[in-house]
Design an enzyme around this catalytic site. Structure first.
Site, short mmCIF file in Angstrom:
data_model
loop_
_atom_site.label_atom_id
_atom_site.label_comp_id
_atom_site.label_asym_id
_atom_site.label_seq_id
_atom_site.Cartn_x
_atom_site.Cartn_y
_atom_site.Cartn_z
N CYS A 114 -26.81 87.37 17.38
CA CYS A 114 -28.17 87.81 17.74
C CYS A 114 -29.02 88.14 16.52
CB CYS A 114 -28.12 89.01 18.68
SG CYS A 114 -27.33 88.62 20.23
N HIS A 250 -35.44 92.07 18.46
CA HIS A 250 -34.52 91.27 19.26
C HIS A 250 -34.61 91.76 20.70
CE1 HIS A 250 -31.10 89.26 20.82
NE2 HIS A 250 -30.31 90.30 20.82
N ASN A 280 -31.71 87.98 27.20
CA ASN A 280 -31.25 87.99 25.80
C ASN A 280 -30.90 86.55 25.40
OD1 ASN A 280 -29.88 88.24 23.38
ND2 ASN A 280 -28.63 89.98 24.04
O1 UT7 Z 1 -27.73 90.96 21.82
C1 UT7 Z 1 -26.60 91.57 21.34
C2 UT7 Z 1 -26.67 93.01 21.51
N1 UT7 Z 1 -26.39 93.37 22.88
C3 UT7 Z 1 -26.97 94.41 23.36
O2 UT7 Z 1 -27.81 95.00 22.70
C4 UT7 Z 1 -26.55 94.92 24.71
C5 UT7 Z 1 -26.35 96.40 24.62
N2 UT7 Z 1 -25.99 97.04 25.87
C6 UT7 Z 1 -26.79 97.09 26.94
O3 UT7 Z 1 -27.85 96.51 26.97
C7 UT7 Z 1 -26.36 97.95 28.09
O4 UT7 Z 1 -25.22 98.71 27.70
C8 UT7 Z 1 -26.02 97.16 29.36
C9 UT7 Z 1 -27.29 96.59 30.01
C10 UT7 Z 1 -25.06 96.04 29.04
C11 UT7 Z 1 -25.37 98.07 30.41
O5 UT7 Z 1 -26.17 99.21 30.66
P1 UT7 Z 1 -25.53 100.65 30.63
O6 UT7 Z 1 -26.57 101.61 31.05
O7 UT7 Z 1 -24.91 100.85 29.27
O8 UT7 Z 1 -24.45 100.55 31.76
P2 UT7 Z 1 -22.88 100.76 31.65
O9 UT7 Z 1 -22.24 99.68 30.90
O10 UT7 Z 1 -22.63 102.16 31.23
O11 UT7 Z 1 -22.46 100.61 33.17
C12 UT7 Z 1 -22.90 101.52 34.17
C13 UT7 Z 1 -22.31 101.12 35.50
C14 UT7 Z 1 -20.82 100.81 35.43
O12 UT7 Z 1 -20.21 101.32 36.59
P3 UT7 Z 1 -19.38 102.70 36.51
O13 UT7 Z 1 -18.29 102.44 35.51
O14 UT7 Z 1 -20.36 103.72 36.05
O15 UT7 Z 1 -18.93 102.86 37.92
C15 UT7 Z 1 -20.77 99.30 35.46
O16 UT7 Z 1 -19.58 98.81 36.05
O17 UT7 Z 1 -22.93 99.91 35.95
C16 UT7 Z 1 -21.93 98.97 36.34
N3 UT7 Z 1 -22.45 97.61 36.13
C17 UT7 Z 1 -23.22 96.98 37.03
N4 UT7 Z 1 -23.65 97.35 38.27
C18 UT7 Z 1 -24.43 96.46 38.91
C19 UT7 Z 1 -22.30 96.82 35.05
N5 UT7 Z 1 -22.96 95.66 35.23
C20 UT7 Z 1 -23.53 95.73 36.47
C21 UT7 Z 1 -24.34 94.85 37.21
N6 UT7 Z 1 -24.76 95.27 38.43
N7 UT7 Z 1 -24.71 93.65 36.76
#
Ligand code: UT7
Length: 323
Positions: A114, A250, A280
């Site tokens: 990225c 980004h 992304n």
């Molecule tokens: O380009 C390279 C760099 N990449 C990035 O910058 C990405 C960085 N990370 C992010 O953008 C965010 O961390 C995400 C969008 C990937 C995730 O957001 P988050 O607020 O960090 O969520 P999380 O990973 O803490 O997940 C929260 C909950 C989890 O459930 P539990 O464990 O709390 O029960 C996940 O299993 O959301 C769940 N979850 C989803 N629920 C519905 C994960 N993906 C999904 C989904 N739909 N698609």
């Protein structure tokens, strides 16, 4: 007097197929609401079958050349930032060179995921400063849809395909921060973090693999490192946040974009945001945002633009440039 690499053209290309968040509700335990609120993404484009990274790159390159009023004959070098090249080799850049009908100069790829376009800008700038090229076509192009695990809701809803390109041209400047062109480059990586964002396959393992990400961990690094590298790029050239006209980040997550802007104390009115429409697109996200930002009449000649990115590696960096 000093040589500056000045942006003289910009363009982008997005594949025809637009996939709204709702489409994922059919096959995954997810909702439009979750994707929108957690990432800011509303839709993304996916390449058609047979449409490859070099095809996207060529379409974007042609638009950037048109915007510059140049033809491929005017270009000395092509740098393509991508992690999803058509083939293991030759480089996507040489494929672009051939498809543009360019029979001179040189072309190569850069792989910094990225952060790829930032690294590509840094390298293109160095080629121009060293007098090895007068005009460089710098492209970010990706088909991340090809490395998604469609059963992993935590990653497959986040990425999209696309390409953006700019033309950099050697111009003479005074050497101060009023010059048009690339003013400073700040590059960083830390390979200790490889396990939080990677593809679990590759040539040497005889697989293609899928993208794996510990989103929360990447997020934790992102805001702090992006703000630090942006500040470093500004400091290198003796500028401050007050001088910034546009942050072009980004486009991975609106919450990262907002968090970084807040840490830099730069209002969101000065940030170009395209994540809602593109998702992304890895190395393509910054040139896509530059192109859209210019099309929307936001980025104008003379504006100070800071562009920043972080991704797999971890690799991150920022470029300060005057448009
Ligand atoms: O380009 C390279 C760099 N990449 C990035 O910058 C990405 C960085 N990370 C992010 O953008 C965010 O961390 C995400 C969008 C990937 C995730 O957001 P988050 O607020 O960090 O969520 P999380 O990973 O803490 O997940 C929260 C909950 C989890 O459930 P539990 O464990 O709390 O029960 C996940 O299993 O959301 C769940 N979850 C989803 N629920 C519905 C994960 N993906 C999904 C989904 N739909 N698609």
């Amino acid at each position: 007097m000093t040589t500056r690499a000045v942006v003289v053209g910009v363009g982008h290309y997005l594949p025809e197929r637009i996939v709204p968040n709702a489409e994922f509700e059919k096959s995954l335990d997810t909702t439009d609401e979750w994707i929108r609120s957690r990432s800011g993404i509303e839709r993304r484009h996916f390449a058609a079958e047979g449409e490859t990274t070099s095809h996207l790159a060529v379409a974007a390159a042609k638009r950037a050349l048109d915007d510059a009023g140049l033809t491929p004959d005017h270009i000395d070098a092509i740098v393509v930032a991508t992690s999803t090249p058509d083939l293991t080799f030759p480089s996507a850049a040489t494929m672009v060179q051939a498809q543009l009908g360019m029979t001179r100069g040189f072309a190569f790829d850069i792989q910094a995921v990225c952060a790829g376009f930032i690294y590509a800008l840094g390298n293109a700038n160095a080629l121009i400063m060293a007098g090895q090229a007068e005009r460089v076509l710098v492209i970010g192009a990706e088909t991340f849809s090809r490395i998604m695990d469609w059963t992993d809701r935590s990653t497959c809803v986040l990425f999209g395909d696309g390409a953006g390109a700019i033309v950099l041209e050697a111009r003479s400047g005074t050497g101060n921060s009023d010059d048009r062109g690339i003013l400073s480059v700040d590059l960083n990586s830390d390979g200790r973090h490889r396990d939080i964002l990677y593809v679990d396959g590759g040539v040497s393992t005889q697989t293609v693999g899928h993208l794996r990400m510990e989103g929360r961990e990447v997020f934790r690094h992102a805001v702090e490192k992006l703000a630090a590298t942006s500040s470093a790029a500004l400091e290198k050239v003796g500028l401050t946040k007050a001088d910034v006209d546009w942050i072009v980040p980004h486009q991975a997550n609106i919450r990262i974009i907002r968090g970084t802007a807040k840490k830099l104390e730069i209002p969101m009115e000065k940030v170009v945001v395209t994540v809602q429409d593109h998702g992304n697109t890895s190395a393509a996200s910054i040139p896509l945002a530059l192109s859209v930002g210019k099309q929307q009449g936001k980025i104008r000649e003379g504006d100070l633009v800071v562009t920043e990115a972080i991704g797999g590696g971890l690799a991150w960096g920022a470029v300060a440039l005057r448009w």
